[in-house]
Design an enzyme around this catalytic site. Structure first.
Site, PDB file in Angstrom:
ATOM      1  N   ARG A  38      30.855 -22.484  -8.432  1.00 23.97           N
ATOM      2  CA  ARG A  38      31.618 -21.241  -8.392  1.00 23.97           C
ATOM      3  C   ARG A  38      32.613 -21.186  -7.245  1.00 23.97           C
ATOM      4  O   ARG A  38      33.516 -20.360  -7.234  1.00 23.97           O
ATOM      5  CB  ARG A  38      30.654 -20.035  -8.328  1.00 23.97           C
ATOM      6  CG  ARG A  38      29.812 -19.985  -7.087  1.00 23.97           C
ATOM      7  CD  ARG A  38      28.694 -18.964  -7.214  1.00 23.97           C
ATOM      8  NE  ARG A  38      28.971 -17.728  -6.517  1.00 23.97           N
ATOM      9  CZ  ARG A  38      28.057 -16.785  -6.288  1.00 23.97           C
ATOM     10  NH1 ARG A  38      26.818 -16.936  -6.745  1.00 23.97           N
ATOM     11  NH2 ARG A  38      28.356 -15.707  -5.637  1.00 23.97           N
ATOM     12  N   ASN A  53      27.619 -14.569 -11.637  1.00 26.06           N
ATOM     13  CA  ASN A  53      28.296 -15.519 -10.735  1.00 26.06           C
ATOM     14  C   ASN A  53      27.542 -16.843 -10.745  1.00 26.06           C
ATOM     15  O   ASN A  53      28.131 -17.918 -10.897  1.00 26.06           O
ATOM     16  CB  ASN A  53      28.338 -14.986  -9.294  1.00 26.06           C
ATOM     17  CG  ASN A  53      29.066 -13.667  -9.200  1.00 26.06           C
ATOM     18  OD1 ASN A  53      29.803 -13.315 -10.111  1.00 26.06           O
ATOM     19  ND2 ASN A  53      28.860 -12.945  -8.119  1.00 26.06           N
ATOM     20  N   ASP A  54      26.234 -16.757 -10.568  1.00 22.29           N
ATOM     21  CA  ASP A  54      25.434 -17.978 -10.583  1.00 22.29           C
ATOM     22  C   ASP A  54      25.118 -18.444 -11.993  1.00 22.29           C
ATOM     23  O   ASP A  54      25.156 -19.635 -12.286  1.00 22.29           O
ATOM     24  CB  ASP A  54      24.129 -17.768  -9.806  1.00 22.29           C
ATOM     25  CG  ASP A  54      24.344 -17.942  -8.311  1.00 22.29           C
ATOM     26  OD1 ASP A  54      25.025 -18.903  -7.931  1.00 22.29           O
ATOM     27  OD2 ASP A  54      23.851 -17.105  -7.539  1.00 22.29           O
ATOM     28  N   ARG A  78      18.105  -6.258  -3.416  1.00 15.83           N
ATOM     29  CA  ARG A  78      17.758  -7.628  -3.778  1.00 15.83           C
ATOM     30  C   ARG A  78      17.134  -8.285  -2.561  1.00 15.83           C
ATOM     31  O   ARG A  78      17.687  -8.212  -1.465  1.00 15.83           O
ATOM     32  CB  ARG A  78      19.009  -8.406  -4.190  1.00 15.83           C
ATOM     33  CG  ARG A  78      18.660  -9.852  -4.495  1.00 15.83           C
ATOM     34  CD  ARG A  78      19.845 -10.632  -4.966  1.00 15.83           C
ATOM     35  NE  ARG A  78      20.747 -10.926  -3.868  1.00 15.83           N
ATOM     36  CZ  ARG A  78      21.885 -11.578  -4.038  1.00 15.83           C
ATOM     37  NH1 ARG A  78      22.267 -11.944  -5.239  1.00 15.83           N
ATOM     38  NH2 ARG A  78      22.651 -11.835  -3.021  1.00 15.83           N
ATOM     39  N   HIS A 104      33.445  -6.194  11.814  1.00 16.46           N
ATOM     40  CA  HIS A 104      33.255  -4.743  11.818  1.00 16.46           C
ATOM     41  C   HIS A 104      34.586  -4.021  11.829  1.00 16.46           C
ATOM     42  O   HIS A 104      34.746  -2.976  11.200  1.00 16.46           O
ATOM     43  CB  HIS A 104      32.419  -4.310  13.017  1.00 16.46           C
ATOM     44  CG  HIS A 104      30.955  -4.451  12.769  1.00 16.46           C
ATOM     45  ND1 HIS A 104      30.357  -3.975  11.628  1.00 16.46           N
ATOM     46  CD2 HIS A 104      29.977  -5.002  13.502  1.00 16.46           C
ATOM     47  CE1 HIS A 104      29.078  -4.244  11.675  1.00 16.46           C
ATOM     48  NE2 HIS A 104      28.812  -4.873  12.802  1.00 16.46           N
ATOM     49  N   GLU A 157      19.852 -15.413 -13.350  1.00 20.83           N
ATOM     50  CA  GLU A 157      20.997 -16.200 -12.908  1.00 20.83           C
ATOM     51  C   GLU A 157      20.756 -17.702 -13.049  1.00 20.83           C
ATOM     52  O   GLU A 157      21.618 -18.506 -12.766  1.00 20.83           O
ATOM     53  CB  GLU A 157      21.437 -15.817 -11.488  1.00 20.83           C
ATOM     54  CG  GLU A 157      20.339 -15.650 -10.490  1.00 20.83           C
ATOM     55  CD  GLU A 157      20.820 -15.073  -9.145  1.00 20.83           C
ATOM     56  OE1 GLU A 157      22.025 -14.931  -8.926  1.00 20.83           O
ATOM     57  OE2 GLU A 157      19.943 -14.774  -8.318  1.00 20.83           O
ATOM     58  N   CYS A 216      25.435  -7.642 -12.320  1.00 17.72           N
ATOM     59  CA  CYS A 216      25.963  -7.459 -10.962  1.00 17.72           C
ATOM     60  C   CYS A 216      26.839  -8.631 -10.551  1.00 17.72           C
ATOM     61  O   CYS A 216      27.139  -8.805  -9.379  1.00 17.72           O
ATOM     62  CB  CYS A 216      24.828  -7.241  -9.969  1.00 17.72           C
ATOM     63  SG  CYS A 216      23.650  -8.581  -9.935  1.00 17.72           S
ATOM     64  N   ARG A 253      22.980  -6.839  -1.147  1.00 17.15           N
ATOM     65  CA  ARG A 253      22.713  -8.237  -0.774  1.00 17.15           C
ATOM     66  C   ARG A 253      22.048  -8.238   0.605  1.00 17.15           C
ATOM     67  O   ARG A 253      22.718  -8.355   1.627  1.00 17.15           O
ATOM     68  CB  ARG A 253      24.017  -9.037  -0.742  1.00 17.15           C
ATOM     69  CG  ARG A 253      24.656  -9.262  -2.107  1.00 17.15           C
ATOM     70  CD  ARG A 253      25.843 -10.226  -1.999  1.00 17.15           C
ATOM     71  NE  ARG A 253      26.264 -10.734  -3.285  1.00 17.15           N
ATOM     72  CZ  ARG A 253      27.287 -10.257  -3.993  1.00 17.15           C
ATOM     73  NH1 ARG A 253      28.001  -9.254  -3.537  1.00 17.15           N
ATOM     74  NH2 ARG A 253      27.613 -10.792  -5.162  1.00 17.15           N
TER      75      ARG A 253
END
Ligand code: PEP
Ligand code: MG
Length: 589
Positions: A470, A459-460, A337, A194, A436, A507, A301
């Site tokens: 990755r 990415n995937d 998502r 945080h 993906e 994305c 996410r």
């Protein structure tokens, strides 16, 4: 005064120079203090009173932060209130007092050590960062056992660099809001703590993971904190000061440019409108994302809601996060998502079995469809938040059409429940899937009919398509977004979805690279979601080109046989001809 250069991890960019101020280290009592059995009741009472005082304090800090720093940071203290009222914490301490016959201080110290041990053993960095939150709350509780004795905290006089072992979130919020903390250097910490998030959104350069800086410097030493490169310089000689002041000027110019570009319209030279959006993990990041010009959240996410907590989040907790996002981003959209958990993102509360091949295992929608009760809670909350009318739901890791069917059945059931209970939601809430898994990409023409939009997770998708992990540095040289096979696959997905009249966005990180973003524009993509810090540079790159020209160049690139040829061709045809596509300061992030 010794001159030192210390390396850590830069978690909030920028450069600052000032005197060091060491914050005190948190110390719980080291030796257990036994008590007679007759005193246990009084100790429990003392502990409960300390809890009440701590609750009042937290509410007060939350309200002050809300007024001074903004709603998005007050959220941290709501999380702290939940930790404080966690039944496991309360019963743990009370049981130690009663059964272990020790003072409330000793019981709290033991319970804290137990929690700290659990967090230290976790491999997931985000979860480990939550230790700071637990320690923060328990330190407050500890001090409140003897409220009169706490020494007053020394105030910072003048601009200062805060140096701490592990900066607790409440301390970070309090110190930062006073306005004279120019930078932060810490022994511990990571990018998702945080304190780091707060520092980023308040533009306070921060370097963490310096191991022993608190042991190596003294109050009053002059420090330079370079949060961009992750370096701290102690007592710099004049030549080094000069070098860093030059770097600081360059960085400040870059920052000004980013915020200037953020205000520009997202339109190509030939008038094609495009939409830069943000990928975020925590609701606290939204303010930051909007300041970089995000026109919506293209990927939230949501698994981070689970990873941040010690207990499973309730429907209300989910709802609080989603509705806050929806409100702050309105009228732009928020693509939520559903959780991508399992695989390497473990969930200790659920004790998921370790899998031999997590990337190919029970992750994302596979996990959600198996843990329906958990999934229902999330979906109810998303639907309730959709009453705002700008929420969308994206399903990750779809491999086959049956998964969409199963999802829809479940979703329809939940909608019926809500309608029956007269709880408002958006009946037309758009439903999308992530592309993906290569199998889903190859089936775009059929899958797209089932949903309202597609979101390409490169990415995937690239890792599965090129068979390149990755996150494995040893094979990173093979991870090529401009590989001709990847381009052909992307062309198929984008063109097929567009022909079907459905919206398609991206994305994956690929969207944050200017050359790749131009290629995607050339393939017909208009929605680009990325880490918000990269939005201005992508905006600048796409504004510099004509969509029509880029399309033609990309069509020619499709016939080249290697990523290297594609890249060289595109650099020559697009980048060399458009020097105005780059940020002037030349810094890339
Ligand atoms: C992706 O795979 O491209 C994506 C955006 O999802 P994540 O990075 O969260 O796996
Ligand atoms: Mg993914």
């Amino acid at each position: 005064m010794e001159f030192l250069r210390l390396r850590g991890a830069g978690v909030s960019p920028g450069i600052a120079m000032a005197e060091a101020f060491l914050t005190e280290r948190v110390v719980f009592s080291s030796r257990p203090t036994p008590i007679p059995a007759s005193r246990a009741g009084a100790e429990v009472k003392r502990f409960r009173e300390a809890s009440d005082r701590t609750r009042e304090e937290l509410i007060q800090v939350r309200d002050t932060i809300r007024a001074k720093v903004g709603e998005e940071h007050a959220f941290i203290f709501d999380a702290h209130l939940l930790i404080l009222d966690d039944p496991a914490l309360k019963t743990g301490v009370e049981r130690r007092i009663q059964e272990g016959r020790v003072s409330a201080e000793s019981a709290l110290t033991e319970v804290h050590a137990h929690y700290a041990g659990i967090f230290d053993a976790l491999t997931d960095e985000t979860m480990r960062q939550r230790k700071a939150d637990v320690t923060d709350v328990m330190t407050k509780l500890y001090r409140n056992l003897a409220p009169g004795e706490a020494e007053a905290e020394p105030a910072l006089d003048g601009p200062t660099i805060l140096v701490a072992h592990d900066l607790l979130p409440s301390e970070a919020a309090r110190r930062f809001s006073q306005g004279n903390v120019l930078a932060v250097a810490m022994d511990m910490g990571g990018p998702t703590s945080h304190a780091a998030i707060l520092a980023r959104s308040m533009n306070i350069p921060t370097v963490v993971g310096l191991h022993d800086i608190t042991q190596r410097i003294r109050n009053g030493d002059i420090l330079i904190v370079d949060g961009t490169d992750g370096e701290v310089i102690v007592n710099p000689p004049p030549a080094v000061r000069k070098e860093f002041l030059g770097k600081k000027d360059k960085y400040d110019a870059y920052r000004r440019e980013l915020h200037e570009v953020a205000k520009w319209k997202s339109v190509t030279r030939d008038g094609v409108r495009f939409f830069p959006m943000a990928n975020i993990e925590l609701p606290e990041e939204i303010h930051h994302a909007l300041s970089y010009g995000a026109e919506g959240v293209g990927l939230f996410r949501s698994e981070f809601i689970y990873l941040q907590r010690n207990a499973l989040p309730t429907e209300e907790e989910h709802f609080a996060v989603y509705s806050r996002l929806a409100k702050e981003v309105y009228p732009n959209p928020v693509f939520i998502r559903t959780i991508d958990i399992g695989g390497d993102k473990s969930l200790p509360i659920l004790q998921i079995q370790k899998e031999p091949n997590p990337a190919l295992g029970l992750r994302a929608v596979r996990f959600s469809l198996k843990h329906r009760e958990l999934f229902r809670i999330q979906l109810r909350a998303i639907l309730r938040a959709s009453a705002q009318r700008n929420v969308r739901v994206t399903i990750p890791m779809i491999t086959e059409i049956e998964e969409i069917g199963e999802f829809k059945l479940l979703f329809a059931e939940i909608k019926a429940e809500l309608a029956e209970a007269k709880i408002p939601f958006d009946p037309a809430l758009p439903l999308g899937i992530m592309i993906e898994v290569p199998a889903a990409a190859a089936l775009t023409d059929l899958l797209v009919r089932e949903v309202d939009y597609l979101s390409i997770g490169t990415n995937d998708l690239i890792q599965y398509y090129l068979a390149v992990d990755r996150s494995n540095e040893d094979v990173a040289y093979l991870y090529k977004p401009l590989h001709p096979s990847v381009l052909r696959l992307l062309r198929f997905v984008i063109e097929t979805a567009s022909k079907a009249g459905k919206e398609v966005s991206i994305c994956g990180e690929m969207a944050a690279d200017p050359l790749s973003a131009m290629v995607l524009l050339g393939l017909g993509l208009r929605r680009f979601s990325m880490n918000p810090i990269f939005i201005p540079r992508i905006k600048k790159a796409l504004r510099a080109v004509e969509a029509k020209t880029v399309s033609r160049v990309v069509r020619q690139a499709m016939d080249l046989k290697s990523a290297q040829e594609v890249e060289e061709f595109l650099i020559e045809k697009l980048l060399v001809r458009h020097p105005e596509a780059f940020l002037q300061s030349g810094l890339s992030s």
